[in-house]
Design a protein around this motif. Structure first.
Motif, PDB file in Angstrom:
ATOM      1  N   MET A  10       0.827  -1.210   0.000  1.00 22.54           N
ATOM      2  CA  MET A  10       0.000   0.000   0.000  1.00 22.54           C
ATOM      3  C   MET A  10       0.860   1.259   0.000  1.00 22.54           C
ATOM      4  O   MET A  10       0.455   2.295  -0.522  1.00 22.54           O
ATOM      5  CB  MET A  10      -0.939   0.020   1.212  1.00 22.54           C
ATOM      6  CG  MET A  10      -1.997  -1.039   1.218  1.00 22.54           C
ATOM      7  SD  MET A  10      -3.276  -0.756   2.471  1.00 22.54           S
ATOM      8  CE  MET A  10      -2.305  -0.724   3.980  1.00 22.54           C
ATOM      9  N   GLY A  16      -4.421   4.455  -3.593  1.00 21.03           N
ATOM     10  CA  GLY A  16      -5.221   3.243  -3.737  1.00 21.03           C
ATOM     11  C   GLY A  16      -5.852   3.045  -5.099  1.00 21.03           C
ATOM     12  O   GLY A  16      -6.871   2.356  -5.222  1.00 21.03           O
ATOM     13  N   GLY A  47      -9.058   2.361  -3.244  1.00 20.93           N
ATOM     14  CA  GLY A  47      -8.528   1.940  -1.955  1.00 20.93           C
ATOM     15  C   GLY A  47      -8.245   0.451  -1.910  1.00 20.93           C
ATOM     16  O   GLY A  47      -8.074  -0.203  -2.944  1.00 20.93           O
ATOM     17  N   TYR A  48      -8.222  -0.073  -0.684  1.00 18.69           N
ATOM     18  CA  TYR A  48      -7.839  -1.456  -0.448  1.00 18.69           C
ATOM     19  C   TYR A  48      -8.834  -2.112   0.501  1.00 18.69           C
ATOM     20  O   TYR A  48      -9.453  -1.446   1.334  1.00 18.69           O
ATOM     21  CB  TYR A  48      -6.445  -1.520   0.184  1.00 18.69           C
ATOM     22  CG  TYR A  48      -5.372  -0.836  -0.620  1.00 18.69           C
ATOM     23  CD1 TYR A  48      -4.690  -1.520  -1.634  1.00 18.69           C
ATOM     24  CD2 TYR A  48      -5.037   0.500  -0.390  1.00 18.69           C
ATOM     25  CE1 TYR A  48      -3.708  -0.900  -2.372  1.00 18.69           C
ATOM     26  CE2 TYR A  48      -4.055   1.133  -1.134  1.00 18.69           C
ATOM     27  CZ  TYR A  48      -3.391   0.428  -2.125  1.00 18.69           C
ATOM     28  OH  TYR A  48      -2.422   1.062  -2.865  1.00 18.69           O
ATOM     29  N   ALA A  98      -6.680   7.125   0.876  1.00 19.12           N
ATOM     30  CA  ALA A  98      -7.543   6.171   0.181  1.00 19.12           C
ATOM     31  C   ALA A  98      -8.518   5.542   1.172  1.00 19.12           C
ATOM     32  O   ALA A  98      -8.507   5.839   2.362  1.00 19.12           O
ATOM     33  CB  ALA A  98      -6.687   5.098  -0.497  1.00 19.12           C
ATOM     34  N   PHE A 100      -9.710   2.269   3.158  1.00 21.64           N
ATOM     35  CA  PHE A 100      -9.207   0.980   3.636  1.00 21.64           C
ATOM     36  C   PHE A 100     -10.334   0.289   4.383  1.00 21.64           C
ATOM     37  O   PHE A 100     -10.822   0.798   5.402  1.00 21.64           O
ATOM     38  CB  PHE A 100      -7.999   1.157   4.562  1.00 21.64           C
ATOM     39  CG  PHE A 100      -7.437  -0.146   5.072  1.00 21.64           C
ATOM     40  CD1 PHE A 100      -6.513  -0.858   4.330  1.00 21.64           C
ATOM     41  CD2 PHE A 100      -7.841  -0.665   6.291  1.00 21.64           C
ATOM     42  CE1 PHE A 100      -6.000  -2.067   4.782  1.00 21.64           C
ATOM     43  CE2 PHE A 100      -7.332  -1.859   6.770  1.00 21.64           C
ATOM     44  CZ  PHE A 100      -6.409  -2.567   6.008  1.00 21.64           C
TER      45      PHE A 100
END
Length: 335
Positions: A10, A16, A47-48, A98, A100
């Motif tokens: 990341m 992201g 994002g993640y 971003a 998460f």
């Protein structure tokens, strides 16, 4: 994200928009949705998300040492552990900005040993981020830094942090919290913190300091100045962590600006060893109670008729009766 390698990656793509496994590798966007971005139809993520729980005790031997993947030994032979994602690195500030989503998964045995570092946590600094649904726990979980230290994040600016559980040992010098060191214009909701938080100055069970505006160096710097920042807030937050420090120490918050908003939030006065928390307010249901009283309630909106608290508040050294977990969502909280 289904591995520590991808979790670590990341830091190579802090916005992201895709997965970049190293600083030099190409951007992988095959799993991203198609959107129109800047007039172009393209695959782009925002994002993640975790797809499974992850453990920093990578060889499962019950200790974090040179045999674990993220020991990160320095030139003096000391393991510094996880390098926070975003923040101060090589005299540059690169923030995580971003989304998460932990999807309820667990990050176990996070270990950071950087006693001279600023912005220390799983994330070093986040800005305009949305972080949700993650648990940070494990018997080896320990975060050590110097300034702005917390299990989840050192600095958070203009961010939303939601549905987080932390059990950790946290240690720093200034602006130290169980979850966050300094929260600027950030909202925190549905947060549970346990363990211990130790520092010298501005120490809180959940956050060291809440601020209502972001300290940017130059209002003419369009990249960093945000005139639309909102006041920091906490709602539905609880801490039973031990909290220790020399000055500006509180059960939930060490210090905050006057415009910050904290509602329906609690700390355990006995386990924290703190009778006060900065800005506590009976009107806002932001109070400290003993751990036994906090654990007595088995549902949201529990009042004195349950026998958990007194009818007049005198037993709790309050001016009136308190309502346990006012407005808390039972779909989130397992009472």
């Amino acid at each position: 994200i289904d591995s520590l390698e991808k979790l670590n990656a990341m830091r190579f793509q802090l916005q992201g928009i895709g997965l970049q496994l190293t600083d030099f590798s190409s951007l992988e966007v095959s799993g991203c949705p198609f959107i129109i971005y800047q007039g172009v139809y393209q695959q782009r993520c925002s994002g993640y998300e975790l797809t499974q729980s992850l453990d920093f005790d990578t060889n499962a031997d019950g200790v974090i040492d040179e045999n674990d993947d993220y020991w990160n030994e320095n030139s003096e032979g000391v393991g510094e552990g996880w390098l926070p994602v975003g923040g101060f690195e090589d005299d540059e500030i690169n923030v995580f900005s971003a989304h998460f989503n932990g999807n309820g998964h667990v990050i176990s045995n996070l270990t950071i040993n950087r006693p001279e570092a600023y912005g220390v946590g799983f994330f070093g600094e986040v800005r305009s981020s949305y972080i949700e649904n993650v648990v940070i726990t494990g018997p080896l979980t320990e975060v050590v830094g110097y300034y702005a230290v917390g299990a989840l994040v050192g600095f958070s600016f203009d961010s939303r942090i939601l549905n987080i559980s932390v059990a950790a040992r946290i240690q720093g010098q200034e602006y130290v919290g169980g979850l966050a060191g300094i929260a600027g214009n950030s909202s925190y909701k549905n947060i549970s913190v346990s363990g211990s938080v130790r520092g010298e100055r501005v120490v809180g069970g959940l956050a060291g300091r809440l601020t209502t505006y972001v300290y940017y160096e130059d209002e003419d710097d369009d990249e960093n100045y945000n005139p639309n920042s909102f006041p920091s807030s906490m709602n539905n937050v609880i801490s039973n962590s031990l909290v220790a420090g020399a000055s500006n120490v509180g059960g939930l918050v060490g210090n905050s600006d006057s415009d910050t908003i904290i509602r329906n939030s609690y700390w355990a006065t006995d386990t924290s060893t703190q009778l006060e928390s900065y800005g506590s307010s009976e009107a806002n249901n932001y109070v400290g109670l003993t751990l036994a009283k906090l654990q007595c309630a088995i549902a949201e909106n529990t009042d004195f008729t349950s026998g958990c608290v007194s009818e007049d508040g005198l037993e709790e050294e309050l001016n009136g009766p308190v309502i346990h977990y006012k407005g808390w969502d039972p779909a989130i909280w397992d009472f």
